[in-house]
Design an enzyme around this catalytic site. Structure first.
Site, PDB file in Angstrom:
ATOM      1  N   ARG A   9      33.226  19.954   6.065  1.00  0.00           N
ATOM      2  CA  ARG A   9      33.391  19.116   7.245  1.00  0.00           C
ATOM      3  C   ARG A   9      33.938  17.772   6.803  1.00  0.00           C
ATOM      4  NH1 ARG A   9      28.925  22.194   8.234  1.00  0.00           N
ATOM      5  NH2 ARG A   9      29.008  23.339  10.200  1.00  0.00           N
ATOM      6  N   ASN A  65      34.981  17.805  13.359  1.00  0.00           N
ATOM      7  CA  ASN A  65      34.308  17.776  14.657  1.00  0.00           C
ATOM      8  C   ASN A  65      34.705  16.475  15.339  1.00  0.00           C
ATOM      9  OD1 ASN A  65      32.771  20.249  14.423  1.00  0.00           O
ATOM     10  ND2 ASN A  65      31.667  19.204  12.806  1.00  0.00           N
ATOM     11  N   HIS A  79      30.601  26.657   4.270  1.00  0.00           N
ATOM     12  CA  HIS A  79      30.303  28.021   3.885  1.00  0.00           C
ATOM     13  C   HIS A  79      31.401  28.591   2.996  1.00  0.00           C
ATOM     14  CE1 HIS A  79      32.666  28.418   7.684  1.00  0.00           C
ATOM     15  NE2 HIS A  79      33.302  29.316   6.964  1.00  0.00           N
ATOM     16  N   GLU A 122      29.999  33.458   5.217  1.00  0.00           N
ATOM     17  CA  GLU A 122      30.598  34.062   6.404  1.00  0.00           C
ATOM     18  C   GLU A 122      31.232  35.380   5.992  1.00  0.00           C
ATOM     19  OE1 GLU A 122      33.744  32.892   9.950  1.00  0.00           O
ATOM     20  OE2 GLU A 122      33.905  31.874   8.022  1.00  0.00           O
TER      21      GLU A 122
END
Length: 145
Positions: A9, A65, A79, A122
């Site tokens: 992120r 985000n 991930h 994932e």
């Protein structure tokens, strides 16, 4: 199984892209999600740019985000992702070995599990999504991923 990407992120996508460009990575694709209020930016090295359609051999996924958030305690690391030939069989094998399926493959496309050290993994179905099937279709999420 094939390694796909590592997700992190980022609060400033442009600054992060400039950093990775210094390492030799280039942006290879971008996806905007208005409803989810995020942008995904995928980077790869020229060496990983084998023709796999949209995907490269290995990528770094930058997740931005849109709503401000402070990332602490490793929250900025997302991930590892792997493509698998049969998502349901993979999840079944993991579950039988005692692994919690944190985000079941209800859609036949994606699932999340965690390593013993709480790193999210994932799992993505190769090719088209599998038809919804039980027990996955009605299985609830467990914990976080």
């Amino acid at each position: 199984m094939r390694y796909l990407h590592t997700m992190i992120r980022v609060s400033d996508p442009d600054a992060t892209i400039r950093f990775f460009e210094l390492l030799g990575l280039k942006e290879v694709r971008r996806m905007e999600n208005e409803q989810g209020r995020y942008t995904l930016i995928f980077l790869a090295t020229p060496e990983d740019a084998a023709d796999l359609g949209e995907r490269r051999q290995a990528e770094v996924e930058l997740t931005h985000n849109w709503d401000a958030e402070s990332y602490t305690g490793g929250r900025n690391f997302g991930h590892l992702a792997y493509r698998v030939d049969d998502l349901y069989a993979t999840c079944q094998r993991l579950m039988e070995a005692g692994v919690t399926i944190n985000r079941p493959p209800r859609d036949g496309r994606m699932a999340f599990v965690k390593t013993p050290d709480d790193i999210s993994i994932e799992l993505l179905q190769a090719g088209d999504a599998l038809a919804p099937a039980e027990p996955w279709a009605s299985m609830p999420n467990t914990g976080t991923w």
